[in-house]
Design a protein around this motif. Structure first.
Motif, PDB file in Angstrom:
ATOM      1  N   ALA A 257      15.919   5.656  73.056  1.00 55.21           N
ATOM      2  CA  ALA A 257      14.463   5.815  73.113  1.00 55.21           C
ATOM      3  C   ALA A 257      13.794   5.383  71.808  1.00 55.21           C
ATOM      4  O   ALA A 257      12.597   5.091  71.786  1.00 55.21           O
ATOM      5  N   THR A 258      14.569   5.355  70.718  1.00 59.68           N
ATOM      6  CA  THR A 258      14.012   4.967  69.415  1.00 59.68           C
ATOM      7  C   THR A 258      13.735   3.468  69.358  1.00 59.68           C
ATOM      8  O   THR A 258      12.936   3.017  68.540  1.00 59.68           O
TER       9      THR A 258
ATOM     10  N   GLY B  66      23.005   6.154  64.334  1.00 57.03           N
ATOM     11  CA  GLY B  66      22.830   5.545  65.655  1.00 57.03           C
ATOM     12  C   GLY B  66      21.450   4.919  65.768  1.00 57.03           C
ATOM     13  O   GLY B  66      21.264   3.880  66.415  1.00 57.03           O
ATOM     14  N   SER B  67      20.484   5.546  65.106  1.00 57.25           N
ATOM     15  CA  SER B  67      19.115   5.031  65.157  1.00 57.25           C
ATOM     16  C   SER B  67      18.924   3.828  64.232  1.00 57.25           C
ATOM     17  O   SER B  67      18.031   3.019  64.466  1.00 57.25           O
ATOM     18  N   ILE B  68      19.729   3.727  63.183  1.00 60.46           N
ATOM     19  CA  ILE B  68      19.593   2.592  62.253  1.00 60.46           C
ATOM     20  C   ILE B  68      19.714   1.278  63.023  1.00 60.46           C
ATOM     21  O   ILE B  68      18.893   0.377  62.887  1.00 60.46           O
TER      22      ILE B  68
ATOM     23  N   PRO C 208      21.029   0.260  70.283  1.00 57.12           N
ATOM     24  CA  PRO C 208      21.292   1.675  69.986  1.00 57.12           C
ATOM     25  C   PRO C 208      22.766   1.920  69.641  1.00 57.12           C
ATOM     26  O   PRO C 208      23.648   1.512  70.397  1.00 57.12           O
ATOM     27  N   GLY C 209      23.000   2.564  68.507  1.00 57.96           N
ATOM     28  CA  GLY C 209      24.375   2.872  68.110  1.00 57.96           C
ATOM     29  C   GLY C 209      24.966   3.944  69.008  1.00 57.96           C
ATOM     30  O   GLY C 209      26.154   3.958  69.288  1.00 57.96           O
ATOM     31  N   THR C 210      24.103   4.882  69.451  1.00 55.10           N
ATOM     32  CA  THR C 210      24.522   5.929  70.375  1.00 55.10           C
ATOM     33  C   THR C 210      23.534   5.930  71.542  1.00 55.10           C
ATOM     34  O   THR C 210      22.395   5.501  71.369  1.00 55.10           O
TER      35      THR C 210
END
Lengths: 154, 513
Positions: B90-91, B73-75, B83-85
């Motif tokens: 926040a990333t 999800g972070s990739i 955001p993947g999730t």
């Protein structure tokens, strides 16, 4: 339908549902109805308070929140639900294998003019349905009311 | 206890367990990188496959899938600003900034290592807390369980719903539909209206598939492309091509070890927040990011592409998963929507939600804890290797996924109960779930209500018949009731709080003058 009217209808549906639930629960023996009736009555009472939020401004922040009005449901979302309903109706009418084949073929063909992708997906998913669900899991795949009727004719 | 821990670890040494971890993690990675499909959708899709599995295999599969989601999800957050999730939102702040500065591999290295180490912090805490929970659960009486279950439903409802009543009504809907079918106390049929397929009630898998997977697909159908800038995909996909010093994956790994205190802080915070029912993963990551910023020596640099901005949310997200497993297995009260589906899965596997889980399936629960530790590492390693492919996969328009999920939902639900009536149930709950989300009700609270319905019924029955009025004098019951009353009263106190704040500000102003 604007969001306020839609929420009003939902609140009415909830009251009808909770009222019906309580009425049905009353028909069960005391031990069997105790919990469903308690929950149903709480749902009905809270539903009334929630419904009151449509008319009493003080209640509204607790019942419907202070968010901005919800955007109306998009046409694409209704179309998606209709595709799903179509697949389900197809399963019961013409049988699971035929419905899945036609669903994939027409979904991709009509949605993005991707007939080849539709054909490949249709074949793969029909095989998965037959092999994995029909044979391996031994799920009794519906033949379909129409298919059975046509077969009976011959 | 050590014996149970070792036995739990040994359960993972079989070929079947290794296969489940691999399959689950890979499924998690693929779904995590696909915006729109989150952990709850994946777990719901796995439910029909749990029938016939052992408790060990089913639990390992679900937790590995949940563990595989977060890094992938972070990739997409880091490489594509998407955001993947929801947990990976926040990333984006510092992750995508690093990508723009030409250091995407380093950002991915930070994310992968922080997710793994954060997961391990949570995993170690989980191993430490499980033995401590066993004597604690012996203190619980039926009335305590009853109030705890109701509190959990209310907490989850308040997290996702648009208002107080909408949250509670969502939970009540779940409770109401859970009483359809055979009554375990009197043996009569309730609310099944002589429909044979409903004699055993609504199938858990069908309800979860409808509320989460189906409802999500209705929304996803209208989306044409997730990534608007195709150039970003090209750049992201070729991020392995040139790697000058300071921009490599290994540099990211060093960054995380240099900030080990932040990893520990975020991991502990994530585990703690995960253990509280109702605190979602997104809230945990943003809170972790906020605390890291506040405690940093250079808060102004957050958001400009610094390692701490990636470490804080990433270390918290996986730890939160371990934390949310604690109330799920110890009390039968899921800490999140994902854990509500895991609990549904456990019910399918024949495990009754509640204290008996720890006493009867302790080895399997330890195996599950070890799975979180392994999956957090495996998910990061495989995710890193697959990053370029996952970035390219985002080009696929979401509507292509939709028909496959539709078909698999119907077939999966039918296979779960060996009846195609459950496919109708999926569609029905799909429409209900969609409307609930659209009008800010909480499908997660409905699911938790549905899973905990039998727990509420059994404990209410026992509390009335065994405890009677003495239930009202139980400290735990009183405590949970008090928390519930506070929750209900909190919005009503809002005007009072506002008045107090204004008065305090006015007195401060007059003192300054």
């Amino acid at each position: 339908m604007d969001s306020r009217r839609a929420e009003f209808v939902i609140d009415l549906v909830w009251l009808a549902f909770a009222g019906g639930y309580c009425a049905v629960a009353l028909g069960y023996p005391p031990d069997g109805r105790m919990v469903p009736l308690t929950i149903g009555l709480v749902a009905l009472a809270l539903g009334l308070v929630h419904f009151g939020g449509n008319f009493i401004a003080v209640l509204r922040p607790f019942t419907h929140g202070d968010r901005d009005a919800t955007a109306p449901i998009e046409r694409s979302e209704i179309v998606a639900a209709l595709w799903a309903a179509g697949l389900l109706a197809g399963i019961f009418l013409i049988g699971a294998l035929a419905a899945i084949f036609l669903f994939f073929l027409f979904y991709f063909g009509l949605r993005g003019r991707r007939w080849l992708l539709g054909l490949v997906s249709a074949v793969v998913m029909t095989l998965v349905t037959w092999g994995l669900f029909g044979q391996l899991i031994a799920l009794d795949l519906p033949v379909g009311i129409l298919t059975r009727w046509v077969l009976n004719l011959f | 206890m050590i014996d149970a821990m070792l036995s739990g670890g040994a359960l993972l040494l079989s070929l079947e367990s290794i296969l489940m971890i691999l399959v689950g993690t890979l499924a998690g990675i693929l779904v995590g990188a696909t915006p729109g499909l989150g952990g709850v959708v994946l777990l719901s899709m796995l439910l029909p496959f749990l029938y016939g599995m052992s408790v060990k295999s089913g639990l390992i599969l679900m937790l590995a899938a949940e563990g595989g989601i977060y890094f992938s999800g972070s990739i997409t957050s880091i490489l594509l600003n998407t955001p993947g999730t929801p947990e990976a939102a926040a990333t984006v702040f510092d992750g995508y900034e690093m990508t723009k500065q030409g250091r995407p591999a380093r950002a991915l290295g930070i994310s992968a290592t922080a997710t793994t180490l954060g997961g391990w912090v949570g995993f170690v805490l989980l191993l430490a807390v499980i033995p401590a929970m066993i004597p604690l659960i012996e203190l619980f009486q039926p009335s305590d369980y009853l109030m705890l279950a109701i509190l959990a439903i209310m907490l989850i409802g308040q997290l996702r719903a648009g208002s107080l009543t909408k949250g509670i009504l969502s939970g009540l809907l779940g409770l109401m539909v859970s009483y359809v079918g055979f009554d375990p106390i009197t043996g009569i049929q309730r609310f099944s209206f002589n429909i044979l397929s409903l004699y055993n009630g609504f199938n858990i898998a069908a309800v979860a598939l409808g509320l989460f997977a189906m409802a999500e697909m209705f929304r996803l159908y209208g989306q044409h492309s997730i990534v608007t800038d195709n150039g970003a995909v090209e750049n992201a996909a070729s991020f392995f091509a040139k790697l000058p010093p300071g921009a490599r994956v290994i540099d990211g790994v060093y960054d995380v070890f240099r900030h080990w205190k932040l990893v520990l802080q975020s991991g502990l915070l994530g585990t703690f927040l995960g253990a509280l029912p109702g605190v979602g993963g997104t809230a945990a990551t943003f809170l972790s990011y906020g605390i890291a910023k506040r405690t940093s020596r250079h808060p102004d640099r957050f958001g400009t592409g610094i390692p701490e901005g990636i470490i804080a949310p990433e270390a918290a997200v996986m730890a939160k998963e371990s934390g949310s497993l604690i109330p799920t297995v110890a009390l039968g009260v899921p800490g999140s929507a994902g854990m509500a589906v895991v609990l549904s899965g456990l019910t399918i596997l024949g495990v009754a939600p509640g204290p008996t889980m720890l006493s009867e399936h302790l080895n399997e629960i330890f195996a599950g804890a070890f799975t979180i530790g392994i999956a957090s590492l495996l998910g990061s390693v495989l995710g890193l290797l697959m990053a370029p492919v996952l970035a390219r996969a985002l080009r696929v328009p979401p509507y292509i996924i939709v028909p496959f999920i539709f078909a698999l939902c119907f077939l999966g639900a039918a296979a779960s109960a060996y009846s195609f009536t459950m496919a109708v149930v999926v569609l029905g709950f799909g429409v209900v779930g969609f409307a609930m989300r659209h009008y800010h009700y909480s499908p997660a609270a409905t699911m938790i209500g549905f899973v905990l319905g039998p727990v509420v019924e059994k404990n209410l029955y026992l509390a009335i018949n065994l405890q009677g009025m003495s239930a009202l004098t139980r400290p735990l019951t009183d405590f949970f009731t008090l928390v519930m009353l506070l929750m209900i009263a909190w919005p009503a106190l809002k005007p009072g709080r506002r008045w107090l704040k204004t008065r305090r500000e006015a007195s401060l102003k007059s003192r300054l003058e």
